[in-house]
Design an enzyme around this catalytic site. Structure first.
Site, PDB file in Angstrom:
ATOM      1  N   ASP A 132       0.873  -1.164   0.000  1.00 43.50           N
ATOM      2  CA  ASP A 132       0.000   0.000   0.000  1.00 43.50           C
ATOM      3  C   ASP A 132       0.919   1.225   0.000  1.00 43.50           C
ATOM      4  O   ASP A 132       2.100   1.109   0.332  1.00 43.50           O
ATOM      5  CB  ASP A 132      -0.883  -0.019   1.246  1.00 43.50           C
TER       6      ASP A 132
ATOM      7  N   ASP B 182      -1.504  -0.600   6.042  1.00 47.25           N
ATOM      8  CA  ASP B 182      -1.667  -0.042   7.389  1.00 47.25           C
ATOM      9  C   ASP B 182      -3.076   0.414   7.709  1.00 47.25           C
ATOM     10  O   ASP B 182      -3.353   0.814   8.835  1.00 47.25           O
ATOM     11  CB  ASP B 182      -0.717   1.148   7.578  1.00 47.25           C
TER      12      ASP B 182
ATOM     13  N   ASP C 218      -7.103  -1.833   3.996  1.00 43.18           N
ATOM     14  CA  ASP C 218      -6.175  -2.886   3.580  1.00 43.18           C
ATOM     15  C   ASP C 218      -6.522  -4.253   4.166  1.00 43.18           C
ATOM     16  O   ASP C 218      -5.930  -5.259   3.788  1.00 43.18           O
ATOM     17  CB  ASP C 218      -4.742  -2.525   4.000  1.00 43.18           C
TER      18      ASP C 218
END
Length: 650
Positions: free
Chosen positions: A352, A546, A550
């Site tokens: 990410d 995080d 996600d």
């Protein structure tokens, strides 16, 4: 897995109950081991001082044996009933029962303590493995935070507060500032900014005005809007996220424990060899089958005791336990030994962006003035944003920290939803915002070649320049990517909900192999599914993230890695590995620790097998005795355990 209708409270209660039972189970196993050790010591003392007959000794030793081995015997019996005969429980059972039976053969010495010791050591190994694995709490409990509780729907000329499940497609809902968007829909009146970080991971709030689509799970920040729903709650974005986590959890690959895979091959080989050793040689013996069978049965039972995989069932879990402990001291929390195997085979790492490779903190990156110098442009923009709670305003104030103490007069501050802020600073009308604001006031603006969020400034109707604000890349992100490549990770990919030009810039700076931008959680899962399908055989895929957004993809990857320092609770719960200080370089450290742990485990396996094979050959030839069997079992175990302790120094 609970349905969407359950409350967070019920989820947390279930998770807490599971954790409580796991803790009680650990205490029970420790108590069992301690009680068995005491009873075994008492049995040995009775044997030495009481001169009991063999059958009486059997009764004495059966108490600790059945106490500590009852579960193993039951597992072996259940495995046989299910058709899964050759497992470690079965081998432990026949090896220890063989040790008990040896004492009843003519001229043989009793081996009752050996039988209990073997079962006791097996339980110690199980304890290590159980402790190392642990139990993670319910992985989606915190995802319920993004689930809206109510919706304000217009019915019969009045606004009613109802459950989101009760709103039909096409109805009008009213969303006030500070409320969560309960259902997907289209704005039909009003304008606002939406915090989408829980869904897209993008920290910059998005503008929404009449005609724009809004999705459930966002938070309305500034203006009141009326929205016509386009999906019912069961099909909305927030429901799909919760569903994705549940289905991904069912699809997630889990490495079997190494010792279980080993036992599937080792156990049938040993059992068949022992049976053949007991039956075949007596058929060809000069004195006939009946005369030589007891001697060969004795050899076969020694063979079984020697072959007991005690060194493996203790040292292998202990090696993983040591690796987990060594990793935790470096701030890497691995939630189970199976993930060590997955980390060691890592071939693809998917990141990410916001909060993972970047700080998630916005800062002024460049100032491009037209009619003013850089300091004056920042000065005016910071004053206009003086009262703003927007991340952009915070970044502008941080770039000009003395704006609150320089005595400038600010008045007529007006926030224009979806545009920016207008204010009077020292008698001058200053507009700070996006291109829509510049168009509205008739100012000719020009774009910037640099990627990032562009903030335009106009003073008294004249374009004054623009300021580039960007999320800062973490100091060690580039090194993290480089370190993974040095370890042989062939494919590094970034998935983000941010804009394409920002994603491209970050990917270029870090040397990533590929990037995909503008993604929602479902899109990220789709991309990971494709990468999983295309990865080389024998290689695994990790996703690093995080945010709450996600969680589904963290669950779907072979191994999910979460940033624990600033990461969301949902990401930490969903992940298999947590980096407690948010440093991406710890990913490479985790891979190195995992590979070293696997290497030590394999050393123990080959050492144990090598010694056992040598003693087994001697036993088959009639040159082995129970002392050799004890060394091949207990001695090898002690040496393997000492080697396993090296993993603690990872």
């Amino acid at each position: 897995m609970e349905t969407n209708g359950h409350t967070p409270a019920s989820h947390n209660h279930t998770a807490g109950t599971t954790h409580h039972h796991a803790h009680d189970g650990m205490k029970g196993r420790i108590t069992l081991i301690a009680a068995t050790a005491v009873l075994l010591a008492a049995a040995v003392i009775i044997e030495k001082h009481c001169g009991l007959a063999t059958w009486q000794l059997l009764l004495v030793y059966l108490v600790p044996y059945l106490l500590v081995g009852g579960g193993t015997l039951r597992e072996a019996a259940e495995g046989i009933a299910r058709g899964n005969v050759f497992n470690e429980h079965f081998l432990m059972s026949i090896a220890t029962l063989g040790a008990i039976c040896i004492g009843f053969l003519p001229g043989a010495e009793t081996q009752f303590p050996e039988a209990v010791f073997v079962m006791l050591f097996f339980q110690v190994g199980e304890l290590f493995e159980s402790y190392a694995e642990g139990r993670s709490r319910d992985s989606i409990s915190h995802l319920m935070d993004i689930r809206p509780d109510t919706a304000n729907v217009e019915r019969g000329g009045m606004t009613q507060t109802v459950s989101p499940e009760d709103v039909r497609i096409g109805e009008i809902i009213v969303i006030k500032p500070g409320e969560k968007v309960p259902l997907d829909g289209t704005v039909i009146e009003g304008s606002t900014t939406l915090n989408t970080v829980a869904l897209t991971g993008e920290s910059v709030p998005r503008e929404a005005e009449e005609g724009d689509e809004v999705i459930s799970g966002c938070v309305n920040l500034s203006g009141l809007i009326r929205v016509r729903t386009t999906r019912n709650f069961g099909e909305s974005t927030v429901s799909r996220i919760l569903s994705l986590v549940e289905s991904a959890d069912r699809n997630k690959s889990r490495s079997e424990s190494f010792i279980t895979r080993f036992a599937r091959v080792y156990t049938p080989v040993v059992v068949i060899a022992a049976v053949l050793l007991a039956l075949v040689p007596p058929m060809f013996a000069p004195g006939g089958f009946a005369a030589s069978f007891p001697d060969w049965l004795y050899r076969a039972l020694i063979f079984l005791v020697v072959s007991c995989p005690c060194a493996l069932v203790i040292s292998v879990p202990l090696t993983f336990f040591g690796g987990l402990g060594g990793a935790s001291r470096k701030g890497i929390l691995v939630k189970g030994s199976s993930y060590m195997d997955v980390l060691a085979k890592l071939g693809t790492v998917v990141f990410d962006k916001t909060g993972t490779l970047t700080r998630g903190e916005f800062a002024v990156e460049a100032v491009h003035p037209d009619a003013f110098n850089e300091n004056e442009l920042l000065h005016l923009a910071a004053h206009v944003e003086h009262f703003s709670t927007h991340p952009i305003g915070e970044a502008l104030r941080a770039a000009f920290p003395n704006e609150a103490t320089d005595g400038c007069r600010i008045s007529d501050v007006e926030e224009i939803a979806g545009r920016g802020i207008r204010a009077i600073v020292e008698g001058r009308t200053v507009c700070v915002g996006n291109t829509r604001m510049m168009d509205d006031i008739g100012v000719r603006w020009h774009d910037c070649h640099r990627p990032g969020t562009i903030i335009h400034v106009a003073v008294d109707g004249v374009y004054a320049g623009h300021i580039v604000i960007n999320d800062r890349v973490k100091d060690d992100s580039a090194e993290a990517v480089a370190a993974l490549k040095r370890l042989g990770v062939a494919n590094t990919v970034m998935l983000t909900g941010d804009r394409a030009e920002v994603a491209q810039d970050v990917a270029r700076k870090l040397g990533l192999d590929a990037w995909y931008a503008g993604l929602l959680p479902a899109d990220k899962v789709d991309h990971v599914e494709k990468l999983l399908a295309d990865k080389p055989e024998g290689k695994t895929l990790a996703f690093v993230g995080d945010g709450i957004n996600d969680a589904p993809v963290l669950k779907r990857a072979d191994v999910g890695i979460a940033m624990g320092g600033l990461g969301s609770d949902a990401a930490i719960e969903a992940a298999d590995v947590v980096l407690m200080d948010d440093k991406p370089t710890k990913i490479a450290a985790a891979v190195r620790i995992a590979r070293r742990t696997i290497r030590i485990a394999r050393e123990n396996v080959w050492f144990a097998i090598g010694v056992k094979v040598a003693v087994l050959v001697l036993a088959a030839a009639g040159l082995g005795n129970m002392w050799m069997a004890v060394f091949a079992d207990v001695g090898v175990t002690v040496i393997a355990v000492f080697n396993a302790m090296r993993a603690l120094r990872s």
